[in-house]
Design a protein around this motif. Structure first.
Motif, short mmCIF file in Angstrom:
data_model
loop_
_atom_site.label_atom_id
_atom_site.label_comp_id
_atom_site.label_asym_id
_atom_site.label_seq_id
_atom_site.Cartn_x
_atom_site.Cartn_y
_atom_site.Cartn_z
N MET A 1 0.84 -1.17 0.00
CA MET A 1 0.00 0.00 0.00
C MET A 1 0.88 1.23 0.00
O MET A 1 1.92 1.28 0.61
N ASP A 2 0.44 2.22 -0.67
CA ASP A 2 1.20 3.44 -0.87
C ASP A 2 0.75 4.48 0.15
O ASP A 2 -0.42 4.84 0.21
N ARG A 3 1.69 4.98 0.93
CA ARG A 3 1.33 5.94 1.98
C ARG A 3 0.86 7.27 1.40
O ARG A 3 -0.03 7.92 1.96
N LEU A 4 1.45 7.68 0.31
CA LEU A 4 1.03 8.93 -0.31
C LEU A 4 -0.40 8.83 -0.83
O LEU A 4 -1.19 9.77 -0.70
N SER A 5 -0.76 7.69 -1.39
CA SER A 5 -2.13 7.54 -1.91
C SER A 5 -3.16 7.52 -0.79
O SER A 5 -4.31 7.92 -0.98
N ILE A 6 -2.75 7.06 0.39
CA ILE A 6 -3.68 7.09 1.54
C ILE A 6 -4.00 8.54 1.91
O ILE A 6 -5.16 8.88 2.16
N LEU A 7 -2.99 9.40 1.93
CA LEU A 7 -3.24 10.81 2.23
C LEU A 7 -4.02 11.50 1.11
O LEU A 7 -4.88 12.33 1.37
N LEU A 8 -3.72 11.13 -0.12
CA LEU A 8 -4.42 11.74 -1.24
C LEU A 8 -5.87 11.28 -1.35
O LEU A 8 -6.69 11.96 -1.96
N THR A 9 -6.20 10.14 -0.76
CA THR A 9 -7.57 9.62 -0.82
C THR A 9 -8.54 10.59 -0.15
O THR A 9 -9.65 10.80 -0.66
N LEU A 10 -8.15 11.21 0.95
CA LEU A 10 -9.02 12.16 1.63
C LEU A 10 -9.31 13.39 0.76
O LEU A 10 -10.46 13.81 0.61
N MET A 11 -8.27 13.92 0.16
CA MET A 11 -8.45 15.11 -0.68
C MET A 11 -9.18 14.77 -1.98
O MET A 11 -10.06 15.51 -2.42
N THR A 12 -8.83 13.65 -2.58
CA THR A 12 -9.47 13.24 -3.83
C THR A 12 -10.93 12.92 -3.60
O THR A 12 -11.79 13.27 -4.42
N GLY A 13 -11.25 12.26 -2.50
CA GLY A 13 -12.64 11.95 -2.18
C GLY A 13 -13.47 13.21 -2.00
O GLY A 13 -14.62 13.27 -2.44
N ALA A 14 -12.89 14.23 -1.37
CA ALA A 14 -13.63 15.48 -1.18
C ALA A 14 -13.90 16.16 -2.51
O ALA A 14 -15.00 16.66 -2.75
N VAL A 15 -12.92 16.14 -3.40
CA VAL A 15 -13.09 16.78 -4.70
C VAL A 15 -14.10 16.02 -5.56
O VAL A 15 -15.01 16.61 -6.16
N ILE A 16 -13.96 14.70 -5.62
CA ILE A 16 -14.87 13.89 -6.44
C ILE A 16 -16.29 13.96 -5.87
O ILE A 16 -17.25 14.14 -6.62
N GLY A 17 -16.43 13.82 -4.57
CA GLY A 17 -17.74 13.87 -3.95
C GLY A 17 -18.42 15.22 -4.13
O GLY A 17 -19.61 15.30 -4.44
N GLY A 18 -17.67 16.28 -3.95
CA GLY A 18 -18.23 17.61 -4.16
C GLY A 18 -18.65 17.83 -5.59
O GLY A 18 -19.70 18.44 -5.86
#
Length: 81
Positions: A1-18
């Protein structure tokens, strides 16, 4: 698992969901189902998109070195996976 992608998941989820919620509301869908479908789509897309973003960031970083053996659990003192 990629640690950077875990942090980016929060930001990406907010952008996609919004984006999905604003698009649904703009098209005139104000029901609960529009919100539920947007949330489900966000949950399904946020990690794969953040993983792709992480790969792209790392491919453009000249200082990032790829390890020969991927490990399931990285060392805590090790650099980025």
């Amino acid at each position: 698992m990629d640690r950077l992608s875990i942090l980016l998941t929060l930001m990406t989820g907010a952008v996609i969901g919004g984006t999905f919620i604003v698009t649904a509301f703009t098209l005139g869908y104000f029901s609960v189902w529009a919100v539920v479908i947007s949330v489900v789509a966000t949950l399904l897309l946020s990690w794969p998109v953040s993983y792709l973003i992480s790969r792209r960031i790392k491919s453009q970083d000249p200082n990032w070195e790829r390890k020969a053996e991927p490990r399931l659990v990285p060392d805590t003192d090790a650099p980025e996976v």
